[in-house]
Design a protein around this motif. Structure first.
Motif, PDB file in Angstrom:
ATOM      1  N   ALA A  55       0.839  -1.201   0.000  1.00  0.00           N
ATOM      2  CA  ALA A  55       0.000   0.000   0.000  1.00  0.00           C
ATOM      3  C   ALA A  55       0.873   1.250   0.000  1.00  0.00           C
ATOM      4  CB  ALA A  55      -0.914   0.003   1.228  1.00  0.00           C
ATOM      5  N   THR A  56       0.380   2.283  -0.643  1.00  0.00           N
ATOM      6  CA  THR A  56       1.121   3.544  -0.682  1.00  0.00           C
ATOM      7  C   THR A  56       0.152   4.714  -0.734  1.00  0.00           C
ATOM      8  OG1 THR A  56       2.591   4.944  -2.008  1.00  0.00           O
ATOM      9  CG2 THR A  56       1.338   3.272  -3.192  1.00  0.00           C
ATOM     10  N   PRO A  57       0.454   5.806   0.020  1.00  0.00           N
ATOM     11  CA  PRO A  57      -0.416   6.985  -0.018  1.00  0.00           C
ATOM     12  C   PRO A  57      -0.166   7.871  -1.230  1.00  0.00           C
ATOM     13  CG  PRO A  57       1.407   7.399   1.464  1.00  0.00           C
ATOM     14  CD  PRO A  57       1.565   5.968   0.972  1.00  0.00           C
ATOM     15  N   GLU A  58       0.787   7.499  -2.096  1.00  0.00           N
ATOM     16  CA  GLU A  58       1.143   8.363  -3.221  1.00  0.00           C
ATOM     17  C   GLU A  58      -0.034   8.571  -4.168  1.00  0.00           C
ATOM     18  OE1 GLU A  58       4.003  10.129  -3.544  1.00  0.00           O
ATOM     19  OE2 GLU A  58       4.202   9.381  -1.493  1.00  0.00           O
ATOM     20  N   HIS A  59      -0.868   7.546  -4.356  1.00  0.00           N
ATOM     21  CA  HIS A  59      -2.032   7.700  -5.219  1.00  0.00           C
ATOM     22  C   HIS A  59      -2.965   8.773  -4.665  1.00  0.00           C
ATOM     23  CE1 HIS A  59      -0.681   4.145  -7.313  1.00  0.00           C
ATOM     24  NE2 HIS A  59      -0.783   3.411  -6.223  1.00  0.00           N
ATOM     25  N   LEU A  60      -3.100   8.817  -3.343  1.00  0.00           N
ATOM     26  CA  LEU A  60      -3.949   9.822  -2.699  1.00  0.00           C
ATOM     27  C   LEU A  60      -3.332  11.208  -2.819  1.00  0.00           C
ATOM     28  CD1 LEU A  60      -6.351  10.569  -0.777  1.00  0.00           C
ATOM     29  CD2 LEU A  60      -4.796  10.070   1.128  1.00  0.00           C
ATOM     30  N   LEU A  61      -2.044  11.311  -2.487  1.00  0.00           N
ATOM     31  CA  LEU A  61      -1.389  12.613  -2.450  1.00  0.00           C
ATOM     32  C   LEU A  61      -1.192  13.204  -3.849  1.00  0.00           C
ATOM     33  CD1 LEU A  61       1.243  11.843   0.345  1.00  0.00           C
ATOM     34  CD2 LEU A  61      -0.877  13.149   0.577  1.00  0.00           C
ATOM     35  N   ARG A  62      -1.169  12.359  -4.870  1.00  0.00           N
ATOM     36  CA  ARG A  62      -0.951  12.850  -6.245  1.00  0.00           C
ATOM     37  C   ARG A  62      -2.219  12.771  -7.097  1.00  0.00           C
ATOM     38  NH1 ARG A  62       4.949  10.018  -7.554  1.00  0.00           N
ATOM     39  NH2 ARG A  62       6.122  11.063  -5.888  1.00  0.00           N
ATOM     40  N   PHE A  63      -3.347  12.625  -6.448  1.00  0.00           N
ATOM     41  CA  PHE A  63      -4.601  12.457  -7.184  1.00  0.00           C
ATOM     42  C   PHE A  63      -4.864  13.634  -8.117  1.00  0.00           C
ATOM     43  CE2 PHE A  63      -9.208  12.852  -7.705  1.00  0.00           C
ATOM     44  CZ  PHE A  63      -9.553  11.561  -8.073  1.00  0.00           C
ATOM     45  N   THR A  64      -4.618  14.856  -7.655  1.00  0.00           N
ATOM     46  CA  THR A  64      -4.907  16.029  -8.484  1.00  0.00           C
ATOM     47  C   THR A  64      -3.967  16.112  -9.690  1.00  0.00           C
ATOM     48  OG1 THR A  64      -3.533  17.371  -7.014  1.00  0.00           O
ATOM     49  CG2 THR A  64      -5.898  17.360  -6.587  1.00  0.00           C
ATOM     50  N   GLN A  65      -2.794  15.474  -9.612  1.00  0.00           N
ATOM     51  CA  GLN A  65      -1.912  15.443 -10.775  1.00  0.00           C
ATOM     52  C   GLN A  65      -2.464  14.515 -11.853  1.00  0.00           C
ATOM     53  OE1 GLN A  65       2.166  14.593  -9.648  1.00  0.00           O
ATOM     54  NE2 GLN A  65       1.972  15.771  -7.745  1.00  0.00           N
ATOM     55  N   HIS A  66      -3.066  13.408 -11.421  1.00  0.00           N
ATOM     56  CA  HIS A  66      -3.626  12.456 -12.382  1.00  0.00           C
ATOM     57  C   HIS A  66      -5.011  12.863 -12.850  1.00  0.00           C
ATOM     58  CE1 HIS A  66      -0.336   9.626 -11.922  1.00  0.00           C
ATOM     59  NE2 HIS A  66      -0.431   9.735 -10.608  1.00  0.00           N
ATOM     60  N   HIS A  67      -5.686  13.698 -12.061  1.00  0.00           N
ATOM     61  CA  HIS A  67      -7.019  14.183 -12.431  1.00  0.00           C
ATOM     62  C   HIS A  67      -7.024  15.712 -12.344  1.00  0.00           C
ATOM     63  CE1 HIS A  67      -8.974  10.186 -12.374  1.00  0.00           C
ATOM     64  NE2 HIS A  67      -8.111   9.918 -11.411  1.00  0.00           N
ATOM     65  N   PRO A  68      -6.438  16.377 -13.333  1.00  0.00           N
ATOM     66  CA  PRO A  68      -6.382  17.846 -13.306  1.00  0.00           C
ATOM     67  C   PRO A  68      -7.779  18.451 -13.140  1.00  0.00           C
ATOM     68  CG  PRO A  68      -5.023  16.964 -15.080  1.00  0.00           C
ATOM     69  CD  PRO A  68      -5.817  15.821 -14.541  1.00  0.00           C
ATOM     70  N   GLY A  69      -7.854  19.454 -12.306  1.00  0.00           N
ATOM     71  CA  GLY A  69      -9.130  20.110 -12.066  1.00  0.00           C
ATOM     72  C   GLY A  69      -9.974  19.444 -11.003  1.00  0.00           C
ATOM     73  N   ALA A  70      -9.449  18.396 -10.391  1.00  0.00           N
ATOM     74  CA  ALA A  70     -10.214  17.696  -9.361  1.00  0.00           C
ATOM     75  C   ALA A  70     -10.444  18.603  -8.157  1.00  0.00           C
ATOM     76  CB  ALA A  70      -9.480  16.433  -8.922  1.00  0.00           C
ATOM     77  N   GLN A  71     -11.630  18.501  -7.576  1.00  0.00           N
ATOM     78  CA  GLN A  71     -11.908  19.223  -6.341  1.00  0.00           C
ATOM     79  C   GLN A  71     -11.184  18.542  -5.181  1.00  0.00           C
ATOM     80  OE1 GLN A  71     -16.253  20.513  -5.981  1.00  0.00           O
ATOM     81  NE2 GLN A  71     -16.406  18.824  -7.453  1.00  0.00           N
ATOM     82  N   GLN A  72     -10.731  19.340  -4.234  1.00  0.00           N
ATOM     83  CA  GLN A  72     -10.081  18.796  -3.045  1.00  0.00           C
ATOM     84  C   GLN A  72     -10.781  19.343  -1.809  1.00  0.00           C
ATOM     85  OE1 GLN A  72      -5.907  19.855  -1.476  1.00  0.00           O
ATOM     86  NE2 GLN A  72      -5.597  17.820  -2.358  1.00  0.00           N
ATOM     87  N   VAL A  73     -11.184  18.445  -0.925  1.00  0.00           N
ATOM     88  CA  VAL A  73     -11.868  18.826   0.307  1.00  0.00           C
ATOM     89  C   VAL A  73     -11.101  18.220   1.477  1.00  0.00           C
ATOM     90  CG1 VAL A  73     -14.034  18.772   1.601  1.00  0.00           C
ATOM     91  CG2 VAL A  73     -14.077  18.818  -0.909  1.00  0.00           C
ATOM     92  N   ARG A  74     -10.957  18.986   2.547  1.00  0.00           N
ATOM     93  CA  ARG A  74     -10.282  18.502   3.750  1.00  0.00           C
ATOM     94  C   ARG A  74     -11.307  18.415   4.881  1.00  0.00           C
ATOM     95  NH1 ARG A  74      -4.619  19.395   3.157  1.00  0.00           N
ATOM     96  NH2 ARG A  74      -4.276  19.547   5.398  1.00  0.00           N
ATOM     97  N   LEU A  75     -11.500  17.213   5.394  1.00  0.00           N
ATOM     98  CA  LEU A  75     -12.366  17.023   6.553  1.00  0.00           C
ATOM     99  C   LEU A  75     -11.499  17.061   7.808  1.00  0.00           C
ATOM    100  CD1 LEU A  75     -14.742  14.101   5.406  1.00  0.00           C
ATOM    101  CD2 LEU A  75     -15.022  16.570   5.113  1.00  0.00           C
ATOM    102  N   VAL A  76     -11.695  18.068   8.634  1.00  0.00           N
ATOM    103  CA  VAL A  76     -10.843  18.260   9.807  1.00  0.00           C
ATOM    104  C   VAL A  76     -11.633  18.273  11.118  1.00  0.00           C
ATOM    105  CG1 VAL A  76      -9.131  19.531   8.469  1.00  0.00           C
ATOM    106  CG2 VAL A  76     -10.961  20.787   9.631  1.00  0.00           C
ATOM    107  N   ARG A  77     -12.958  18.374  11.037  1.00  0.00           N
ATOM    108  CA  ARG A  77     -13.765  18.442  12.264  1.00  0.00           C
ATOM    109  C   ARG A  77     -13.912  17.032  12.838  1.00  0.00           C
ATOM    110  NH1 ARG A  77     -17.477  23.402  11.686  1.00  0.00           N
ATOM    111  NH2 ARG A  77     -16.949  24.207   9.616  1.00  0.00           N
ATOM    112  N   ASN A  78     -13.290  16.809  13.980  1.00  0.00           N
ATOM    113  CA  ASN A  78     -13.318  15.482  14.590  1.00  0.00           C
ATOM    114  C   ASN A  78     -14.472  15.404  15.584  1.00  0.00           C
ATOM    115  OD1 ASN A  78     -12.581  13.650  17.024  1.00  0.00           O
ATOM    116  ND2 ASN A  78     -11.269  12.899  15.387  1.00  0.00           N
ATOM    117  N   TYR A  79     -15.373  14.435  15.339  1.00  0.00           N
ATOM    118  CA  TYR A  79     -16.548  14.256  16.197  1.00  0.00           C
ATOM    119  C   TYR A  79     -16.364  13.112  17.194  1.00  0.00           C
ATOM    120  CZ  TYR A  79     -18.717  17.247  12.715  1.00  0.00           C
ATOM    121  OH  TYR A  79     -19.014  18.310  11.879  1.00  0.00           O
ATOM    122  N   ARG A  80     -15.270  12.414  17.101  1.00  0.00           N
ATOM    123  CA  ARG A  80     -15.066  11.221  17.917  1.00  0.00           C
ATOM    124  C   ARG A  80     -14.473  11.535  19.287  1.00  0.00           C
ATOM    125  NH1 ARG A  80     -11.030   7.482  15.145  1.00  0.00           N
ATOM    126  NH2 ARG A  80     -12.841   7.028  13.818  1.00  0.00           N
TER     127      ARG A  80
END
Length: 716
Positions: free
Chosen positions: A269-294
Motif C-alpha cells: 500500500a502507498t499513499p502516493e495515489h492519494l497525495l498525487r490524485f490532483t496530478q492524475h485528475h487535473p481540475g479535481a476538487q479537493q476537500v479537507r475534513l478536519v472536524r473530529n466528532y469522535r
C-alpha cells in the motif's frame, strides 16, 4: 435486510452534514479527493454523496460502485445507504468486485468455469520451496507467502522482483532476492499444475481480461459510471491498475483517505495515489475534513502533537484535527517496572472502570505486537475481567452462534407477532441455555453467554431503529452480517493490535508498550519505516473517544535492569504528559567547547531486547546468538578491504577496525564523513586515515581496488 427508512429528499440529505461534508456530498459529479482526518465522518460524507447523487438524479444507483478494503467496511457502507433509503448501489471490497466480474466474464473470455481460489497459499508455497530443496518452518512460510503477495500486488515478475525488492529493502527470510525470485516462479508453476489461483490472481486476471478484451471493458464501464473509493491511502499498484481500467479515462470518481493512517506499506500500500490524485485528475476538487466528532479535545491535542516535527510543522500531508466535542480528561502516561506489572496495572484500572459502571465493550487495550497479548490476557483473567481478542475466532464461527442462527432461522417461519422481538429472541435462545442473568463463572461459560447476549442486544437495536421489525428481518440482517463478517458488539474488553484496531473506536483506550523497541518496533529501519510506526501509534491514540491511558515498562521481566526508554514519538507531547514523555531528557548543560557528542552505545539487544553485558556486544548492538541486522554483503566487502589494508601495513586486522565496528558500519551504511564519525569505534585518527576508503567500499566499490589505490600500488 429489506426494511429501510425510505428515500430522503436531496435537501434533507445535505442538511444533515457539516460544511465540509456538505461540499463532498453536494458535488457528486467529476473527480474529487477528500483528505479526511480520523473521526471526521468520512463514511458519512461519502454515503451522503451517493445518496444525494441518487436523490438529485445525478446517479442511477445500479451504476455506482463503492469500493473499500474490508468486508466489514463494505457492510457498514451498505447499512448506511439503506438507512438513507438508497437501494441498488454496489458496495464491495476490491476483491469482491473483481471476483464477481471474473466469474461473470470468464466463460466468454477464457471458456469454462473460473478456477478454484486457494483459501491459503501456504501449502503451494511450501511445495515450491521443497522443489528448490528448501524447508520452511511456520514463521518462514508465513513471511515467504507475504513476500509472494507483495511481489504480485506490486506488479512484479520473477525477473523484475530482485531489483525492486532491493530498492524497497525487502529481506525474504532465509534466502537472497534471486532465490526468492525462483521461488515465486516455482510457486506459479505449482498453482498452474493444480489448476487453482490465489487472491491476488483474482485482481490480476480481471486486469488481464479488461486489458485484452475491449468489448468486456466497455460492458463494465457502461455498468459502472460513478466510483467512490474509501481508505484510498491503502491502495496498492495492482488495485490502482484495476481502478484505472474500470474508469477507462473518465473522471467520475471520489477518493477518500488519510495519509496519517497509512500503516500497511509492508503489503504494498502507498499513499502516493492519494497525495498525487490532483496530478492524475487535473481540475479535481479537493476537500479537507478536519472536524473530529469522535474524541475529546485533550485526546486530539495529543494526537495532533504526535504528528508535528520539532518546528511544529505537520508531517506527511496530515490534517490537523479540530475537536467538536467539549471537556474531556487529559491523557495519562504511566511507567511501570516490567511487562507483567504493566499488564496488572492495566487490568486493575479496567476493574475500577467497570465498578464505576463503564461498559466493558467500550474499553480496548491496544498493543504493537501480538506477543504482548499473552501478559495482558493473563492479567485480565486474574482480575476476572472478560475480554475478546480482535483477530481471534470470528464471532459467526463460534459454535454457539452458529447454533443460535439455525434456531432463529427455524423460528422465523412461526413468528406471529404476538411477542416483542427481543423477548421472542430470548425465548428461542433459551433452547441453548440462554437466560438474562450472567453466569457467575468465567472463561468459556461466560464467553458463550456473551455471544448469545450479543444476538439479543442486536434484536433490541433493530427494533429501536425499525419498530415494525420481526424475526425474519433479524435473520436477514444476520445473513448480511455473516456474509460481511460484520459482528455485533459483545460485552468484554477488546484486546487488539494497532493494525487490527484501524477503523474502530472505543470510549476508553489503553495503549500499552509505549517504549522504543515496541513503538517504534526494533526492526523498523530508515526514515520511512520509523514514520510508519509513528502513524501506527497515532492510529491507536485516535481510537479513543473520551479516555486515553498510555503506559510502558522499564524492563521486560521482573528484576531485570531498567534499560528501556519511553517512545520517542511522545517527545513532542511532554508539554501534555510531563517530562516523563521525553525519550531523551533535556541536557542540564552544554558540552565543553570543541567537544563532540557521540551517541551512547546501546544497552539492550536491537534484535531480542535482552541486556548486553560485554563491550563487544554493546559495540555491535546485539547478542552473539541473535541474527545480524546489517547487510552481509557490505560487511564482507569491508572485511576484505580491512584484510588488504592490514596486510599492506603489516598490522593485525583488528588494529584497523574491529569486527563489531565493521558490523556497525555495514548496518549504518554511512554516506558522509559525519555519518561515519557517529559510529562507535571510529575515532578522529581512523576517520582521517580510512574515511574515504570506507565510504567507497560501503558505496559498492571493489575493496581490493580501494585498498590498492590508497596504498599507491599500480593496478594490474
Amino acid at each position: 435486510m429489506s426494511i429501510s427508512a425510505g428515500p430522503q429528499s436531496a435537501d434533507d440529505i445535505l442538511d444533515a452534514l457539516d460544511p465540509e461534508q456538505r461540499e463532498v456530498a453536494a458535488n457528486p459529479s467529476g473527480p474529487m479527493v477528500v483528505l479526511a482526518g480520523a473521526g471526521t465522518g468520512k463514511t458519512r460524507a461519502i454515503t451522503h454523496r451517493i445518496a444525494y447523487g441518487v436523490a438529485s438524479g445525478a446517479y442511477q444507483p445500479q451504476r455506482v460502485l463503492a469500493v473499500t478494503f474490508t468486508a466489514r467496511a463494505a457492510g457498514e457502507m451498505r447499512t448506511r445507504l439503506r438507512d438513507l433509503g438508497v437501494a441498488g448501489v454496489q458496495a464491495r471490497t476490491f476483491h469482491s468486485a473483481a471476483l464477481r466480474q471474473l466469474h461473470y466474464f470468464w466463460p466468454s473470455a477464457i471458456g469454462g468455469a473460473a478456477p478454484e481460489i486457494m483459501s491459503y497459499k501456504g501449502p503451494a508455497v511450501a511445495e515450491a520451496a521443497s522443489r528448490m530443496g528448501m524447508r520452511l518452518d511456520r514463521s518462514e512460510l508465513r513471511d515467504v507467502s507475504a513476500e509472494v503477495e507483495w511481489s504480485k500486488v506490486s506488479l512484479l515478475t520473477p525477473e523484475t522482483y530482485p531489483a525492486a525488492a532491493r530498492r524497497a529493502r525487502r529481506e525474504p527470510p532465509g534466502m537472497d532476492h534471486t532465490a526468492m525470485a525462483r521461488l515465486i516462479s516455482t510457486y506459479e508453476d505449482v498453482k498452474g499444475e493444480r489448476g487453482v489461483i490465489d487472491f491476488e490472481d483474482v485482481l490480476l486476471l480481471t486486469v488481464g481480461i479488461l486489458e485484452e478484451r475491449d468489448d468486456i471493458a466497455r460492458t463494465v464501464r457502461d455498468q459502472y459510471r460513478h466510483f467512490v473509493v474509501d481508505e484510498y491511502q491503502d491502495v496498492n499498484a495492482l488495485q490502482q491498475r484495476l481502478l484505472d481500467l474500470w474508469l477507462g479515462g473518465r473522471g467520475d470518481i471520489c477518493v477518500v483517505g488519510d495519509p496519517a493512517q497509512t500503516i500497511y506499506s509492508f503489503t504494498g500500500a502507498t499513499p502516493e495515489h492519494l497525495l498525487r490524485f490532483t496530478q492524475h485528475h487535473p481540475g479535481a476538487q479537493q476537500v479537507r475534513l478536519v472536524r473530529n466528532y469522535r474524541s475529546t479535545p485533550p485526546v486530539l491535542t495529543l494526537a495532533n502533537r504526535m504528528l508535528t516535527d520539532g518546528t511544529g510543522q505537520r508531517r506527511g500531508g496530515s490534517v490537523e484535527l479540530v475537536p467538536q466535542r467539549e471537556g474531556g480528561i487529559p491523557p495519562s502516561l504511566t511507567a511501570l517496572d516490567d511487562d507483567p506489572a504493566e499488564a496488572s496495572w492495566v487490568a486493575g484500572k479496567i476493574k475500577e472502570l467497570a465498578a464505576q459502571g463503564r461498559p466493558l465493550s467500550e474499553i480496548a487495550v491496544l498493543f504493537r505486537t501480538n506477543g504482548q497479548s499473552e501478559a495482558l490476557e493473563s492479567a485480565l483473567a486474574d482480575a476476572d475481567v472478560p475480554y475478546l481478542v480482535k483477530g481471534g475466532e470470528r464471532f459467526f464461527s463460534r459454535k454457539e452462534v452458529r447454533e443460535a442462527v439455525l434456531l432463529l432461522r427455524g423460528a422465523a417461519r412461526q413468528d406471529d407477532g404476538s411477542k416483542e422481538l427481543p423477548a421472542l429472541v430470548g425465548d428461542v435462545l433459551g433452547g441453548l441455555g440462554w437466560h438474562e442473568d450472567p453466569p457467575a463463572s468465567t472463561g468459556a461459560v461466560r464467553s458463550r453467554w456473551e455471544s448469545l447476549k450479543a444476538l439479543v442486544d442486536l434484536s433490541a437495536r433493530l427494533v429501536a431503529a425499525t419498530p415494525e421489525a420481526r424475526l425474519p428481518d433479524l435473520v436477514r440482517d444476520l445473513d448480511e452480517r455473516i456474509a460481511s463478517q460484520h459482528a455485533p458488539d459483545v460485552e468484554g474488553v477488546t484486546l487488539a493490535s494497532l493494525h487490527a484496531a484501524k477503523g474502530l473506536e472505543w470510549d476508553v483506550v489503553f495503549l500499552a508498550g509505549c517504549s522504543d523497541g515496541l513503538l517504534p518496533i526494533m526492526m523498523a529501519e530508515g526514515v520511512d519505516e520509523i514514520e510508519e510506526e509513528r502513524r501506527l501509534m497515532y492510529v491507536g491514540v485516535t481510537r479513543a473517544r473520551e479516555v486515553l491511558h498510555l503506559s510502558w515498562a522499564r524492563a521486560r521481566t521482573p528484576g531485570a535492569r531498567a534499560s528501556r526508554r519511553v517512545s520517542r514519538f511522545l517527545d513532542q507531547t511532554a508539554g501534555i504528559l510531563g517530562e516523563g514523555a521525553r525519550s531523551t531528557p533535556k541536557r542540564s548543560s552544554s558540552p565543553k567547547a570543541g567537544g563532540r557528542l557521540k551517541p551512547s552505545r546501546p544497552k539492550v539487544c536491537k534484535v531480542c531486547g535482552n541486556d548486553l553485558s560485554t563491550a563487544t556486544e554493546r559495540a555491535s548492538g546485539r547478542c552473539p546468538d541473535c541474527p545480524p541486522t546489517y547487510d552481509e554483503a557490505t560487511f564482507e566487502r569491508l572485511r576484505s578491504w580491512r584484510l588488504a589494508v592490514s596486510r599492506a601495513a603489516s598490522v593485525p586486522a583488528f588494529v584497523v577496525f574491529t569486527d563489531a565496528t565493521l558490523e556497525a558500519i555495514a548496518e549504518a551504511e554511512p554516506a558522509h564523513q559525519r555519518d561515519l564519525s557517529a559510529i562507535s569505534g571510529v575515532g578522529p585518527r581512523k576517520l582521517s586515515l580510512y574515511a574515504d576508503q570506507v565510504l567507497a567500499v560501503v558505496g559498492g566499490a571493489d575493496p581490493d581496488e580501494v585498498a590498492e589505490a590508497a596504498a599507491g600500488e599500480p593496478e594490474d
